[in-house]
Design an enzyme around this catalytic site. Structure first.
Site, PDB file in Angstrom:
ATOM      1  N   ASP A  74      39.639  46.927  48.585  1.00  0.00           N
ATOM      2  CA  ASP A  74      40.616  45.865  48.398  1.00  0.00           C
ATOM      3  C   ASP A  74      40.037  44.846  47.423  1.00  0.00           C
ATOM      4  O   ASP A  74      38.820  44.655  47.370  1.00  0.00           O
ATOM      5  CB  ASP A  74      40.959  45.182  49.724  1.00  0.00           C
ATOM      6  CG  ASP A  74      42.188  44.301  49.603  1.00  0.00           C
ATOM      7  OD1 ASP A  74      43.226  44.787  49.112  1.00  0.00           O
ATOM      8  OD2 ASP A  74      42.115  43.118  49.979  1.00  0.00           O
ATOM      9  N   THR A  75      40.910  44.215  46.655  1.00  0.00           N
ATOM     10  CA  THR A  75      40.496  43.209  45.679  1.00  0.00           C
ATOM     11  C   THR A  75      41.420  42.009  45.786  1.00  0.00           C
ATOM     12  O   THR A  75      42.643  42.168  45.860  1.00  0.00           O
ATOM     13  CB  THR A  75      40.552  43.785  44.248  1.00  0.00           C
ATOM     14  OG1 THR A  75      39.674  44.915  44.174  1.00  0.00           O
ATOM     15  CG2 THR A  75      40.126  42.754  43.215  1.00  0.00           C
TER      16      THR A  75
END
Length: 197
Positions: A74-75
């Site tokens: 995830d970013t």
């Protein structure tokens, strides 16, 4: 029979491209997890949790009799402890870009790899935008790049012209920090780069 090294619990085409860049073969898993930030959750804890939740959700879809590694990532974009997710619409995207204008923000990328154990990594990069004006933010929205991107921009696209300075991982800002990901894969005994015949 299809050969692959890992399962990828992500719908991101950028993560697929980045894994391919280092020769990792993968099979996609369609997972859905809550990406709502909890009260008082730091950006670091948030991105780590979502990456871990994706990997665990992917593991639930894998045949337990044929163990394979599952990768989740995830970013997020953070500025002054505020997390900027994916914009819901044009107005929110433009507001995000103007919020980043002329300032330095953090891009946090969490990665979780589950094989027999859980392995985690976190990359934090600092990105500084030049000053932006509303008309160019509106033109950028028209490119379509803001849609589905944390912070409403894609470093590998037109938004590269906005970035005055990057300290950290280019691939991490894209969505999968390859240095940290490679470390996790190698710890799990998964080789990098395609075999040459």
């Amino acid at each position: 029979m299809e050969l692959f090294d890992i399962y990828l619990a992500s719908a991101s085409p950028r993560r697929r491209d980045l894994l391919g860049q280092i020769g990792v073969r993968y099979r996609l898993l369609d997972v859905s997890v809550s990406e709502t930030r909890m009260d008082n959750e730091t950006p670091e804890a948030y991105v780590r949790r979502v990456a871990r939740d994706k990997a665990r959700a992917g593991l639930d879809l894998v045949d337990p009799t044929a163990p394979r590694a599952v990768l989740g990532a995830d970013t997020v974009i953070a500025i002054e402890d505020e997390v900027l997710g994916k914009p819901r619409d044009r107005d929110e995207a433009i507001a995000m870009l103007l919020r980043l204008s002329g300032r330095t923000h953090q891009v946090l990328s969490g990665v979780t790899l589950i094989d027999r154990e859980e392995h985690e990594a976190l990359n934090i990069s600092q990105v500084t935008f030049r000053e932006l004006n509303r008309p160019e933010c509106e033109r950028y929205w028209q490119t379509g790049e803001s849609q589905g991107k944390a912070g409403a921009y894609a470093i590998q696209g037109y938004a590269a012209a906005f970035i005055r300075e990057l300290r950290g991982s280019y691939s991490g800002v894209m969505g999968l920090p390859l240095y940290e990901t490679a470390q996790l894969l190698q710890q799990a005994g998964i080789g990098l780069f395609p075999d040459q015949e």
